[in-house]
Write an enzyme that holds these catalytic residues in place. Structure first.
Site, mmCIF file in Angstrom:
data_model
loop_
_atom_site.group_PDB
_atom_site.id
_atom_site.type_symbol
_atom_site.label_atom_id
_atom_site.label_comp_id
_atom_site.label_asym_id
_atom_site.label_seq_id
_atom_site.Cartn_x
_atom_site.Cartn_y
_atom_site.Cartn_z
ATOM 1 N N GLU A 1 -0.627 -5.464 -8.839
ATOM 2 C CA GLU A 1 0.053 -6.496 -8.693
ATOM 3 C C GLU A 1 -0.846 -7.714 -8.505
ATOM 4 O O GLU A 1 -0.309 -8.896 -8.971
ATOM 5 C CB GLU A 1 0.956 -6.427 -7.236
ATOM 6 N N GLU B 1 -1.657 3.566 -3.266
ATOM 7 C CA GLU B 1 -0.842 2.132 -2.880
ATOM 8 C C GLU B 1 -1.985 1.015 -3.123
ATOM 9 O O GLU B 1 -1.701 -0.097 -3.250
ATOM 10 C CB GLU B 1 -0.900 2.337 -1.203
#
Length: 122
Positions: free
Chosen positions: A72, A65
């Protein structure tokens, strides 16, 4: 000097975790789920082997994550150039999380289903 360098690295890592926790909704949700899973290990009296596997999966999930968040963020910075692969990179990064979520769910089922059966049948 090495100890100071190590402590600076640890402080930077902790700052990164705090930033991610504060700014990433999914990370906060996953942290709550992880805490619930870890509590379930105790309540269901999992063996140390089962607990080790689950803890490893939890930390692996956090790692992926964090990697997804980094990817991102980088793509968001580079998106200003409007590269055609920007969306593809974000999708592939999200796919990493999805693949691990599926794998972790399977591992969780293998470990927790027998524990739940034992817990509710006794």
């Amino acid at each position: 000097m090495r100890r100071e360098s190590f402590l600076r690295s640890v402080k930077a890592a902790v700052r990164g975790l705090i930033y991610t926790f504060r700014h990433e909704r999914n990370f906060r949700i996953e942290t709550c789920i992880a805490l619930g899973v870890l509590c379930a290990l105790v309540v269901l009296r999992a063996s140390w082997q089962q607990a080790a596997i689950v803890v490893m999966m939890v930390f692996l999930f956090f790692m992926i994550e964090l990697m997804n968040t980094v990817n991102e963020s980088i793509v968001d910075i580079l998106k200003l150039r409007k590269h055609p692969y920007a969306a593809v990179i974000k999708d592939m990064s999200a796919a990493m999380v999805l693949v691990l979520a599926i794998g972790a769910s399977i591992v969780g089922g293998i470990i927790f289903l027998p524990l739940l059966v034992r817990y509710f049948s006794s």
